[in-house]
Motif scaffolding. Sequence first.
Motif, mmCIF file in Angstrom:
data_model
loop_
_atom_site.group_PDB
_atom_site.id
_atom_site.type_symbol
_atom_site.label_atom_id
_atom_site.label_comp_id
_atom_site.label_asym_id
_atom_site.label_seq_id
_atom_site.Cartn_x
_atom_site.Cartn_y
_atom_site.Cartn_z
ATOM 1 N N ALA A 1 0.831 -1.204 0.000
ATOM 2 C CA ALA A 1 0.000 0.000 0.000
ATOM 3 C C ALA A 1 0.871 1.261 0.000
ATOM 4 O O ALA A 1 0.580 2.227 -0.709
ATOM 5 C CB ALA A 1 -0.934 -0.009 1.204
ATOM 6 N N LEU A 2 1.942 1.239 0.780
ATOM 7 C CA LEU A 2 2.853 2.387 0.795
ATOM 8 C C LEU A 2 3.503 2.579 -0.571
ATOM 9 O O LEU A 2 3.642 3.703 -1.052
ATOM 10 C CB LEU A 2 3.928 2.197 1.874
ATOM 11 N N GLU A 3 3.894 1.478 -1.190
ATOM 12 C CA GLU A 3 4.500 1.546 -2.516
ATOM 13 C C GLU A 3 3.503 2.112 -3.532
ATOM 14 O O GLU A 3 3.852 2.936 -4.378
ATOM 15 C CB GLU A 3 4.951 0.147 -2.938
ATOM 16 N N LEU A 4 2.242 1.684 -3.434
ATOM 17 C CA LEU A 4 1.219 2.149 -4.354
ATOM 18 C C LEU A 4 0.973 3.651 -4.215
ATOM 19 O O LEU A 4 0.731 4.345 -5.198
ATOM 20 C CB LEU A 4 -0.080 1.382 -4.097
ATOM 21 N N LEU A 5 1.077 4.163 -2.988
ATOM 22 C CA LEU A 5 0.893 5.594 -2.756
ATOM 23 C C LEU A 5 2.173 6.387 -3.029
ATOM 24 O O LEU A 5 2.177 7.610 -2.905
ATOM 25 C CB LEU A 5 0.421 5.849 -1.320
ATOM 26 N N GLY A 6 3.265 5.684 -3.370
ATOM 27 C CA GLY A 6 4.518 6.353 -3.697
ATOM 28 C C GLY A 6 5.263 6.851 -2.478
ATOM 29 O O GLY A 6 5.946 7.875 -2.548
ATOM 30 N N LEU A 7 5.154 6.133 -1.361
ATOM 31 C CA LEU A 7 5.797 6.562 -0.118
ATOM 32 C C LEU A 7 6.926 5.610 0.264
ATOM 33 O O LEU A 7 6.948 4.452 -0.152
ATOM 34 C CB LEU A 7 4.767 6.608 1.012
ATOM 35 N N GLU A 8 7.836 6.118 1.079
ATOM 36 C CA GLU A 8 8.912 5.299 1.626
ATOM 37 C C GLU A 8 8.335 4.356 2.679
ATOM 38 O O GLU A 8 7.250 4.579 3.206
ATOM 39 C CB GLU A 8 9.980 6.193 2.268
ATOM 40 N N ALA A 9 9.102 3.328 3.014
ATOM 41 C CA ALA A 9 8.620 2.316 3.953
ATOM 42 C C ALA A 9 8.476 2.844 5.378
ATOM 43 O O ALA A 9 7.740 2.276 6.175
ATOM 44 C CB ALA A 9 9.567 1.115 3.946
ATOM 45 N N ASP A 10 9.165 3.940 5.713
ATOM 46 C CA ASP A 10 9.081 4.455 7.081
ATOM 47 C C ASP A 10 8.183 5.687 7.198
ATOM 48 O O ASP A 10 8.268 6.444 8.155
ATOM 49 C CB ASP A 10 10.479 4.788 7.603
ATOM 50 N N ALA A 11 7.277 5.871 6.233
ATOM 51 C CA ALA A 11 6.383 7.034 6.240
ATOM 52 C C ALA A 11 5.395 6.956 7.397
ATOM 53 O O ALA A 11 4.899 5.878 7.739
ATOM 54 C CB ALA A 11 5.627 7.110 4.917
ATOM 55 N N ASP A 12 5.115 8.104 8.005
ATOM 56 C CA ASP A 12 4.122 8.135 9.078
ATOM 57 C C ASP A 12 2.723 8.331 8.487
ATOM 58 O O ASP A 12 2.561 8.519 7.283
ATOM 59 C CB ASP A 12 4.452 9.223 10.105
ATOM 60 N N PHE A 13 1.706 8.291 9.349
ATOM 61 C CA PHE A 13 0.330 8.313 8.862
ATOM 62 C C PHE A 13 -0.056 9.678 8.290
ATOM 63 O O PHE A 13 -0.900 9.758 7.403
ATOM 64 C CB PHE A 13 -0.642 7.879 9.963
ATOM 65 N N ASP A 14 0.560 10.740 8.760
ATOM 66 C CA ASP A 14 0.277 12.065 8.176
ATOM 67 C C ASP A 14 0.711 12.116 6.714
ATOM 68 O O ASP A 14 0.006 12.675 5.864
ATOM 69 C CB ASP A 14 0.983 13.163 8.973
ATOM 70 N N ALA A 15 1.863 11.507 6.410
ATOM 71 C CA ALA A 15 2.327 11.446 5.019
ATOM 72 C C ALA A 15 1.388 10.579 4.184
ATOM 73 O O ALA A 15 1.137 10.873 3.003
ATOM 74 C CB ALA A 15 3.746 10.893 4.966
ATOM 75 N N VAL A 16 0.847 9.513 4.787
ATOM 76 C CA VAL A 16 -0.105 8.642 4.084
ATOM 77 C C VAL A 16 -1.359 9.437 3.715
ATOM 78 O O VAL A 16 -1.845 9.370 2.582
ATOM 79 C CB VAL A 16 -0.466 7.417 4.955
ATOM 80 N N LYS A 17 -1.879 10.212 4.672
ATOM 81 C CA LYS A 17 -3.083 11.004 4.402
ATOM 82 C C LYS A 17 -2.834 12.028 3.287
ATOM 83 O O LYS A 17 -3.673 12.206 2.411
ATOM 84 C CB LYS A 17 -3.548 11.717 5.676
ATOM 85 N N LYS A 18 -1.666 12.663 3.330
ATOM 86 C CA LYS A 18 -1.345 13.665 2.310
ATOM 87 C C LYS A 18 -1.238 13.007 0.928
ATOM 88 O O LYS A 18 -1.779 13.521 -0.055
ATOM 89 C CB LYS A 18 -0.045 14.379 2.664
ATOM 90 N N ALA A 19 -0.559 11.865 0.854
ATOM 91 C CA ALA A 19 -0.406 11.173 -0.433
ATOM 92 C C ALA A 19 -1.767 10.709 -0.949
ATOM 93 O O ALA A 19 -2.046 10.784 -2.153
ATOM 94 C CB ALA A 19 0.540 9.993 -0.280
ATOM 95 N N TRP A 20 -2.625 10.246 -0.049
ATOM 96 C CA TRP A 20 -3.960 9.800 -0.460
ATOM 97 C C TRP A 20 -4.779 10.965 -1.005
ATOM 98 O O TRP A 20 -5.456 10.848 -2.026
ATOM 99 C CB TRP A 20 -4.674 9.127 0.704
ATOM 100 N N ARG A 21 -4.718 12.116 -0.339
ATOM 101 C CA ARG A 21 -5.454 13.294 -0.821
ATOM 102 C C ARG A 21 -4.964 13.729 -2.202
ATOM 103 O O ARG A 21 -5.767 14.048 -3.074
ATOM 104 C CB ARG A 21 -5.309 14.450 0.173
#
Length: 178
Positions: free
Chosen positions: A115-135
Amino acid sequence: MARARRSNDWGFPRWRGYEEGREAEAVRLCDRVGCDKKGDCPAPKSPNSPERWYFCAEHAAEYNRNWDYFAGLSKEEAAKRAKEERRDSSGYQESAHYAWAGPGDGSRSRDEMHALELLGLEADADFDAVKKAWRDLAKRTHPDVKPGDAEAAAEFQAGQAAFDVLKAAEERKQWQPG
């Protein structure tokens, strides 16, 4: 011989509640000067001391906010003490895979890593970065933004699934004991 007296219950078995007595209840007052509330929250007077203060809930919260466990210790002493106290009573330290941590220690599942790879994030990304990438992904690929684009709709659905996986992992992390 003393004569038995009649009770004030007027023949009924229970006018008063159970465990109700006529004696006064002992109440400990808050140890904070000037406070007259019930002091039922114990707080240590100093680290590793059996002596306790007894505060009301309000003053206990204030005391805990300002509590510094390592007060009076140098940085080296504080680090040494923190390391010693991270071990349990049998002398063994808890394995890192029982706690939430970065990647590489088994803390994230294969689905979360995908899921992190699909959103284009590093493996150590926090949840705030996940929300930003999803938006950002949703703004680019939402069906309302790109109507009739099947590829964008599929990317949006995949992003939604990835976000759901990571959100569930974050909720599990927040409800972990300890």
